[in-house]
Structures are given as C-alpha cells and as structure tokens.
Design an enzyme around this catalytic site. Structure first.
Site, PDB file in Angstrom:
ATOM      1  N   HIS A 150       0.838  -1.187   0.000  1.00 36.08           N
ATOM      2  CA  HIS A 150       0.000   0.000   0.000  1.00 36.08           C
ATOM      3  C   HIS A 150       0.885   1.255   0.000  1.00 36.08           C
ATOM      4  CE1 HIS A 150      -3.694  -2.294   1.763  1.00 36.08           C
ATOM      5  NE2 HIS A 150      -3.562  -2.451   0.474  1.00 36.08           N
ATOM      6  N   GLY A 175      -3.187  -1.837  -7.896  1.00 41.06           N
ATOM      7  CA  GLY A 175      -4.145  -2.498  -7.012  1.00 41.06           C
ATOM      8  C   GLY A 175      -5.588  -2.052  -7.190  1.00 41.06           C
ATOM      9  N   ASP A 178      -4.631  -6.535  -7.529  1.00 45.82           N
ATOM     10  CA  ASP A 178      -4.767  -7.527  -6.461  1.00 45.82           C
ATOM     11  C   ASP A 178      -5.548  -8.742  -6.958  1.00 45.82           C
ATOM     12  OD1 ASP A 178      -3.419  -5.816  -4.789  1.00 45.82           O
ATOM     13  OD2 ASP A 178      -5.224  -5.011  -3.842  1.00 45.82           O
ATOM     14  N   ASP A 184      -1.369  -1.739   4.768  1.00 44.91           N
ATOM     15  CA  ASP A 184      -1.427  -0.700   5.802  1.00 44.91           C
ATOM     16  C   ASP A 184      -2.644  -0.935   6.694  1.00 44.91           C
ATOM     17  OD1 ASP A 184      -1.426   1.553   7.345  1.00 44.91           O
ATOM     18  OD2 ASP A 184      -1.258   2.973   5.687  1.00 44.91           O
ATOM     19  N   HIS A 242     -10.082  -0.061  -2.495  1.00 45.05           N
ATOM     20  CA  HIS A 242     -10.250  -1.434  -2.971  1.00 45.05           C
ATOM     21  C   HIS A 242     -10.073  -2.441  -1.833  1.00 45.05           C
ATOM     22  CE1 HIS A 242      -6.002  -0.541  -3.019  1.00 45.05           C
ATOM     23  NE2 HIS A 242      -5.683  -1.796  -3.269  1.00 45.05           N
ATOM     24  N   ASP A 244     -10.897  -6.059  -2.389  1.00 46.27           N
ATOM     25  CA  ASP A 244      -9.900  -6.793  -3.168  1.00 46.27           C
ATOM     26  C   ASP A 244      -8.737  -7.243  -2.290  1.00 46.27           C
ATOM     27  OD1 ASP A 244     -11.487  -6.245  -5.310  1.00 46.27           O
ATOM     28  OD2 ASP A 244     -10.179  -4.723  -6.188  1.00 46.27           O
ATOM     29  N   ARG A 275      -7.365 -13.764   1.516  1.00 48.70           N
ATOM     30  CA  ARG A 275      -8.164 -14.982   1.680  1.00 48.70           C
ATOM     31  C   ARG A 275      -7.730 -16.060   0.690  1.00 48.70           C
ATOM     32  NH1 ARG A 275     -12.156 -17.022  -1.208  1.00 48.70           N
ATOM     33  NH2 ARG A 275     -13.552 -18.530  -0.229  1.00 48.70           N
TER      34      ARG A 275
END
Length: 203
Positions: free
Chosen positions: A66, A113, A118, A138, A145, A148, A154
């Site tokens: 980030h 991103g 992502d 961060d 996003h 995302d 995950r």
C-alpha cells in the site's frame, strides 16, 4: 433440542475417540522420524484431504504494498536484492514500477491495485502461477479497494501459500533454508466443496 443433543452424544463421543486415535498414531509416526511432508494427510479423520504441489528452487514471488508501505517494501527489496534476483518477481503497477526503476530488477508488472492488480495476483495464485506473497498492507489507512485486499489475503490462505504481511515476517521467510530448496506444500482438495455447491451427494 435436548433430546437431539442426547441422541447425538454417543456419535460425538465415537468421533472424538477416532480423532484421538488418529492423532496418537500420527504422533508415534513423528516420534519415529517420519517426514510429515511425505504424508498425504496430516490426520486421517480430518477433511478435506490433501494433495501436494511442488514449489521449485526458483520461486514465483508477488510483491504488493500500500502507498504508506511502499518505502518499507523498497528498502526490504533493496536489502534482499541479491536473493530476489534469483527468483521470478511479480508486482502490482506502481510498486513494480518503483522497484524496477530504482533497483533494476526484472518484474512482471500487473495492474495497479485499485485497477484490479490484487485480483490478478489472486487469480495467479488460484492457477498455481505464484508461489508466495509479500504484501505490506497498511492496517491504519482505509483503501478504496479494501474488498480486493481481503480477497487476496483470503485466496492466499485458501491455496496454502506462504504470506508475509510485514518486514519481520518477510525477513523470516526469505532467510529460510526452504528459499534455496524445492518444497512440497500441502494443497487442500476442495472437490468435496465443489460437489456440495453443485448439489451432488458425497460418495
């Protein structure tokens, strides 16, 4: 509800005894010097089953950061430039551009991103094209996003790839002897899940 609980208790006790037996047998194997990586399933009574996927000596590494963490990632990559140059690197747009321009490393650059980078990395993880993820995200700054970001973390867990989310964990990962060796990671077999969402009966 109490009657159902009462009738289900003997079955639950039997399952618990089976699980305990499996774990005792597993512990004896490990005490005897068995290699857990060579075992198809850690505990026979557990679901899902596991297969293995080989990670070669040359790793395919995704680098993501980030905005407030890009300097941290750049410094980390600079310090580990010699090691990282031996592997295939992927990065989201701005992060990849900064690393490539500053350090001269060859990087497969994806979208930024917020523009889908992502999701691109997540898709490559699901397809087996990325071996592990360095993601300096961060925790104190919201991003547009954010769904995302959560989806990427995950999917990395779903497919059991190594993840480093800060400099300390990234240091431990890149310092591991496994960085120089082939490695077989356990890969969950999600066929039972696919059958369930298709409405098929387990068989």
């Amino acid at each position: 509800m109490e009657a159902r609980t009462s009738r289900g208790a003997p079955h639950a006790v039997r399952l618990a005894k089976v699980a305990l037996h499996d774990r005792v047998a597993w512990t004896k194997k490990m005490d005897a010097g068995a290699d857990p990586i060579q075992e198809r399933r850690p505990f026979p009574s557990d679901e899902p089953a596991y297969a293995r996927r080989r990670i070669g000596r040359q790793k395919r590494i995704a680098l993501v950061a980030h905005d407030n963490k890009k300097r941290d990632l750049l410094e980390w990559v600079r310090f580990n430039r010699g090691t990282l140059s031996q592997h295939l690197l992927y990065a989201t747009g701005t992060t990849g551009e900064i690393i490539q321009r500053t350090l001269g490393l060859q990087i497969v650059r994806l979208q930024s991103g917020p523009l889908g980078g992502d999701q691109q990395i997540g898709a490559k993880i699901a397809e087996g094209e990325i071996d592990f993820l360095i993601f300096f995200w961060d925790p104190l700054e919201p991003v547009p996003h954010d769904p995302d970001v959560k989806a990427l973390l995950r999917i990395a867990v779903v497919w059991n790839i190594p993840i480093a989310c800060n400099r300390a964990s990234a240091d431990f990962m890149i310092s591991s002897v496994l960085m120089r060796e082939e490695y077989e990671r356990l890969l969950p077999d999600y066929e039972h899940y696919r059958r369930r969402i298709r409405g098929e009966q387990p068989g």
